[in-house]
Design an enzyme around this catalytic site. Structure first.
Site, PDB file in Angstrom:
ATOM      1  N   SER A 298     -27.908  -2.113 -19.426  1.00 23.56           N
ATOM      2  CA  SER A 298     -26.927  -2.027 -18.346  1.00 23.56           C
ATOM      3  C   SER A 298     -27.556  -1.537 -17.050  1.00 23.56           C
ATOM      4  O   SER A 298     -28.468  -0.707 -17.055  1.00 23.56           O
ATOM      5  CB  SER A 298     -25.804  -1.066 -18.740  1.00 23.56           C
TER       6      SER A 298
ATOM      7  N   TYR B  27     -22.404   6.684 -21.353  1.00 22.08           N
ATOM      8  CA  TYR B  27     -22.662   5.260 -21.567  1.00 22.08           C
ATOM      9  C   TYR B  27     -24.076   4.893 -21.124  1.00 22.08           C
ATOM     10  O   TYR B  27     -24.827   4.247 -21.863  1.00 22.08           O
ATOM     11  CB  TYR B  27     -21.635   4.432 -20.808  1.00 22.08           C
TER      12      TYR B  27
END
Length: 339
Positions: free
Chosen positions: A144, A169
């Site tokens: 990501s 995350y």
């Protein structure tokens, strides 16, 4: 035809990837636990587009054939279940794995970090282990852009330091890259981490801005505009993302066993411009609720694509002002909000 294992097959990117691979004649085995992070109904609808009828009632840990694509089988299961993964790999003997399953969402990771440790750490560890044990030649997995944090240097390059994540995350995605490096080194297994940059398009996730804003504008509700609208995102259309994943998957290029690549649009857009494109596509003005920056959010994302372009020929072609109307058209046709 080659068998490819795709985790997160009922997810936004996973669905589009599976469909494209199937259209090209590949044998695809998909897996997804269809959890309730967002409404499972949307996940089941995606699966039904792939020919998995009555997807909501598919039994756990059993192969479900597609009625539309003879070369597609689906397992409703979880990557934390190591036994089912071993059973699947024993049956199909994959050479390529595309691992997209993960607990998504930056803000949700602040409220429920344990879900990220389970899926993104334990689950990813299981994928690495079973891939190594069964001789997978190439493992492509989702990283990501969030791992770049709030660094000031732009565009973000793969060589930049990414040791200061600002969300759970992001920390789990950085951990994935480190774990993959270990397995690449130990087992000479090729691993490629793709750092996705703000993916949007038809069938997109309900927790993402295009979906949230479109729904609110259509129903005359205010939209939350964080940092008073002063944010930039490298919005990347789903077709460009899928094209890039497939190019990396099928290419014979190999610079080593371990690789990290940005995959984005290389065209950051102001949040207020993004909202303007939505308003134009919908034909209504948004009611804006301006708010401060949210914890865990980053100010901007901007992908340096020189590596993936040089090695795999990746070039995004869809501008935001072209992609947004396609998303809105899908949203209206799927939800029929006028009725």
């Amino acid at each position: 035809m080659e068998k490819i294992f795709v985790t997160g097959a009922a997810g936004f990117i996973g669905y589009h990837l599976c469909k494209t691979l199937l259209d090209r004649g590949f044998h695809v085995v998909g897996l997804d636990n269809c959890n309730d992070y967002y409404t499972p109904k949307l996940k089941y609808s995606r699966l039904e587009e792939l020919g998995i009828l009555n997807a909501e009632h598919v039994k756990f840990d059993q192969a479900q054939p597609s009625t539309k694509f003879p070369e597609f089988e689906f397992y409703k299961s979880d990557i934390t279940n190591q036994k089912i993964l071993y059973d699947i790999f024993e049956k199909y003997r994959f050479k390529k794995v595309i691992h997209l399953a993960a607990q998504a969402g930056v803000r949700y990771s602040i409220d429920n970090p344990s879900a990220y440790y389970q899926s993104n750490i334990i689950g990813f560890g299981n994928i690495l282990e079973v891939s190594a044990r069964f001789g997978v030649e190439k493992l492509i997995y989702a990283s990501s852009s969030s791992i770049y944090g709030n660094q000031k240097k732009v565009p973000f390059a793969e060589s930049d330091a990414v040791d200061k994540p600002i969300s759970v995350y992001a920390a789990t995605k950085k951990s994935n890259e480190l774990m993959a490096h270990v397995y690449s080194n130990l087992y000479r297994m090729e691993t490629i981490g793709l750092r996705f940059f703000t993916v949007y398009g038809p069938w997109g996730r309900p927790d993402m801005a295009p979906y949230l804003f479109t729904d609110a504008i259509l129903h005359n509700k205010p939209i939350q505009v964080f940092n008073n609208g002063d944010l930039k995102r490298d919005f990347t259309y789903i077709d460009d993302i899928v094209s890039g994943i497939i190019s990396v998957s099928l290419s014979n290029y190999k610079s080593g066993n371990y690789e990290i690549l940005n995959i984005g649009n290389n065209q950051p857009e102001q949040l207020l411009d993004f909202i303007s494109y939505l308003e134009s596509a919908i034909g209504k003005k948004a009611i804006k609720d301006f708010l401060p920056m949210q914890p865990g959010d980053v100010y901007q994302t901007f992908a340096d694509l020189s590596e993936i372009e040089l090695k795999y020929g990746y070039k995004p072609v869809t501008r935001l002002k072209e992609g947004i109307p396609k998303f809105v058209d899908w949203f209206v046709s799927y939800y029929n909000p006028a009725k």
